[in-house]
Design a protein around this motif. Structure first.
Motif, PDB file in Angstrom:
ATOM      1  N   GLU A   1      18.486 -32.095   2.985  1.00  0.00           N
ATOM      2  CA  GLU A   1      18.502 -31.989   4.440  1.00  0.00           C
ATOM      3  C   GLU A   1      19.501 -30.926   4.851  1.00  0.00           C
ATOM      4  N   SER A   2      19.140 -30.188   5.884  1.00  0.00           N
ATOM      5  CA  SER A   2      19.987 -29.097   6.358  1.00  0.00           C
ATOM      6  C   SER A   2      20.713 -29.513   7.628  1.00  0.00           C
ATOM      7  N   GLY A   3      21.897 -28.972   7.789  1.00  0.00           N
ATOM      8  CA  GLY A   3      22.689 -29.235   8.978  1.00  0.00           C
ATOM      9  C   GLY A   3      23.739 -28.153   9.140  1.00  0.00           C
ATOM     10  N   LEU A   4      24.603 -28.335  10.093  1.00  0.00           N
ATOM     11  CA  LEU A   4      25.654 -27.362  10.369  1.00  0.00           C
ATOM     12  C   LEU A   4      27.016 -27.932  10.007  1.00  0.00           C
ATOM     13  N   VAL A   5      27.890 -27.081   9.533  1.00  0.00           N
ATOM     14  CA  VAL A   5      29.286 -27.438   9.310  1.00  0.00           C
ATOM     15  C   VAL A   5      30.148 -26.443  10.080  1.00  0.00           C
ATOM     16  N   MET A   6      31.275 -26.901  10.571  1.00  0.00           N
ATOM     17  CA  MET A   6      32.206 -26.033  11.279  1.00  0.00           C
ATOM     18  C   MET A   6      33.137 -25.381  10.270  1.00  0.00           C
ATOM     19  N   LEU A   7      33.241 -24.075  10.337  1.00  0.00           N
ATOM     20  CA  LEU A   7      34.151 -23.342   9.471  1.00  0.00           C
ATOM     21  C   LEU A   7      35.476 -23.178  10.196  1.00  0.00           C
ATOM     22  N   ARG A   8      36.548 -23.498   9.508  1.00  0.00           N
ATOM     23  CA  ARG A   8      37.876 -23.395  10.112  1.00  0.00           C
ATOM     24  C   ARG A   8      38.683 -22.354   9.358  1.00  0.00           C
ATOM     25  N   GLY A   9      39.555 -21.691  10.060  1.00  0.00           N
ATOM     26  CA  GLY A   9      40.393 -20.680   9.440  1.00  0.00           C
ATOM     27  C   GLY A   9      41.817 -20.782   9.933  1.00  0.00           C
ATOM     28  N   ARG A  10      42.703 -20.016   9.304  1.00  0.00           N
ATOM     29  CA  ARG A  10      44.110 -19.930   9.703  1.00  0.00           C
ATOM     30  C   ARG A  10      44.541 -18.477   9.586  1.00  0.00           C
ATOM     31  N   ILE A  11      45.278 -18.014  10.544  1.00  0.00           N
ATOM     32  CA  ILE A  11      45.813 -16.660  10.490  1.00  0.00           C
ATOM     33  C   ILE A  11      46.955 -16.647   9.482  1.00  0.00           C
TER      34      ILE A  11
ATOM     35  N   GLY B   1      47.020 -17.666   6.581  1.00  0.00           N
ATOM     36  CA  GLY B   1      46.980 -18.773   5.633  1.00  0.00           C
ATOM     37  C   GLY B   1      47.814 -19.975   6.018  1.00  0.00           C
ATOM     38  N   ASP B   2      48.753 -19.805   6.950  1.00  0.00           N
ATOM     39  CA  ASP B   2      49.584 -20.951   7.316  1.00  0.00           C
ATOM     40  C   ASP B   2      49.723 -21.110   8.828  1.00  0.00           C
ATOM     41  N   GLY B   3      48.968 -20.362   9.597  1.00  0.00           N
ATOM     42  CA  GLY B   3      49.015 -20.479  11.050  1.00  0.00           C
ATOM     43  C   GLY B   3      48.249 -21.696  11.531  1.00  0.00           C
ATOM     44  N   ALA B   4      48.180 -21.847  12.824  1.00  0.00           N
ATOM     45  CA  ALA B   4      47.438 -22.966  13.399  1.00  0.00           C
ATOM     46  C   ALA B   4      45.944 -22.799  13.094  1.00  0.00           C
ATOM     47  N   PRO B   5      45.257 -23.877  12.724  1.00  0.00           N
ATOM     48  CA  PRO B   5      43.831 -23.761  12.424  1.00  0.00           C
ATOM     49  C   PRO B   5      43.016 -23.462  13.687  1.00  0.00           C
ATOM     50  N   PHE B   6      41.928 -22.714  13.491  1.00  0.00           N
ATOM     51  CA  PHE B   6      41.023 -22.441  14.596  1.00  0.00           C
ATOM     52  C   PHE B   6      39.584 -22.453  14.065  1.00  0.00           C
ATOM     53  N   ASN B   7      38.630 -22.681  14.948  1.00  0.00           N
ATOM     54  CA  ASN B   7      37.225 -22.712  14.560  1.00  0.00           C
ATOM     55  C   ASN B   7      36.685 -21.287  14.482  1.00  0.00           C
ATOM     56  N   VAL B   8      36.199 -20.911  13.310  1.00  0.00           N
ATOM     57  CA  VAL B   8      35.642 -19.585  13.109  1.00  0.00           C
ATOM     58  C   VAL B   8      34.197 -19.551  13.595  1.00  0.00           C
ATOM     59  N   GLY B   9      33.452 -20.572  13.278  1.00  0.00           N
ATOM     60  CA  GLY B   9      32.041 -20.650  13.653  1.00  0.00           C
ATOM     61  C   GLY B   9      31.348 -21.703  12.826  1.00  0.00           C
ATOM     62  N   GLU B  10      30.028 -21.718  12.890  1.00  0.00           N
ATOM     63  CA  GLU B  10      29.254 -22.708  12.159  1.00  0.00           C
ATOM     64  C   GLU B  10      28.439 -22.043  11.054  1.00  0.00           C
ATOM     65  N   ALA B  11      28.138 -22.826  10.030  1.00  0.00           N
ATOM     66  CA  ALA B  11      27.296 -22.344   8.930  1.00  0.00           C
ATOM     67  C   ALA B  11      26.262 -23.415   8.607  1.00  0.00           C
ATOM     68  N   THR B  12      25.075 -22.992   8.230  1.00  0.00           N
ATOM     69  CA  THR B  12      24.022 -23.913   7.826  1.00  0.00           C
ATOM     70  C   THR B  12      24.245 -24.294   6.363  1.00  0.00           C
ATOM     71  N   VAL B  13      24.165 -25.591   6.093  1.00  0.00           N
ATOM     72  CA  VAL B  13      24.364 -26.120   4.740  1.00  0.00           C
ATOM     73  C   VAL B  13      23.249 -27.109   4.447  1.00  0.00           C
ATOM     74  N   THR B  14      22.782 -27.108   3.208  1.00  0.00           N
ATOM     75  CA  THR B  14      21.789 -28.085   2.771  1.00  0.00           C
ATOM     76  C   THR B  14      22.418 -28.946   1.680  1.00  0.00           C
ATOM     77  N   ARG B  15      22.229 -30.243   1.805  1.00  0.00           N
ATOM     78  CA  ARG B  15      22.796 -31.159   0.805  1.00  0.00           C
ATOM     79  C   ARG B  15      21.691 -32.020   0.215  1.00  0.00           C
TER      80      ARG B  15
END
Length: 138
Positions: A32-42, A44-58
């Motif tokens: 089944e396919s769905g979306l996951v939220m990708l998170r990043g940090r400036i 490597g140790d900054g505050a996390p922020f949402n980069v965007g979504e990616a489609t994933v199948t599990r």
């Protein structure tokens, strides 16, 4: 699992075909396919922020021998997710681990290493070395 995630569908299918036997399995969780939220940090140790979504199948499968395999793959390729889960389950079996390593994982690993080496060579060709000249007056 990283190698299976980077593998192409045909590489997994060809490797399983070489193993030879038909692998009977039951879908515990069909692909089944769905979306996951990708998170990043400036940095490597900054505050996390949402980069965007990616489609994933599990997918989750169980072999007749009892091993359970799981897979998550970027994109919507349900067949690849199922085959990767089958490989995960087979790898857990002492009887099939060697065959999965030799016919599925090793060829993919070699392709990934070759692509990485080629990319490093192309990058090295454009490398610029910066240096600071020291002035004699200081």
């Amino acid at each position: 699992m990283r190698i299976l995630a980077e593998a192409k569908l045909q590489e997994i299918a060809d490797g399983l075909a070489v193993i030879g036997e038909v692998i009977q399995h039951t879908d515990l969780r069909p692909p089944e396919s769905g979306l996951v939220m990708l998170r990043g940090r400036i940095g490597g140790d900054g505050a996390p922020f949402n980069v965007g979504e990616a489609t994933v199948t599990r997918c989750a499968v169980q072999l007749q021998s009892g091993q359970v395999g799981f897979s998550y793959a970027l994109g919507r390729d349900r067949h690849k997710a199922r085959l990767a889960a089958v490989c995960d389950a087979l790898w857990q079996s002492d009887e099939h681990r060697e065959a999965v390593e030799r016919h599925v994982l090793s060829p993919v690993r070699m392709r990934i290493d070759a692509e990485r080496t080629e990319n490093e060579c192309r990058t090295a060709a454009t490398r610029v070395d910066f240096f600071t000249m020291v002035r004699g007056e200081d």
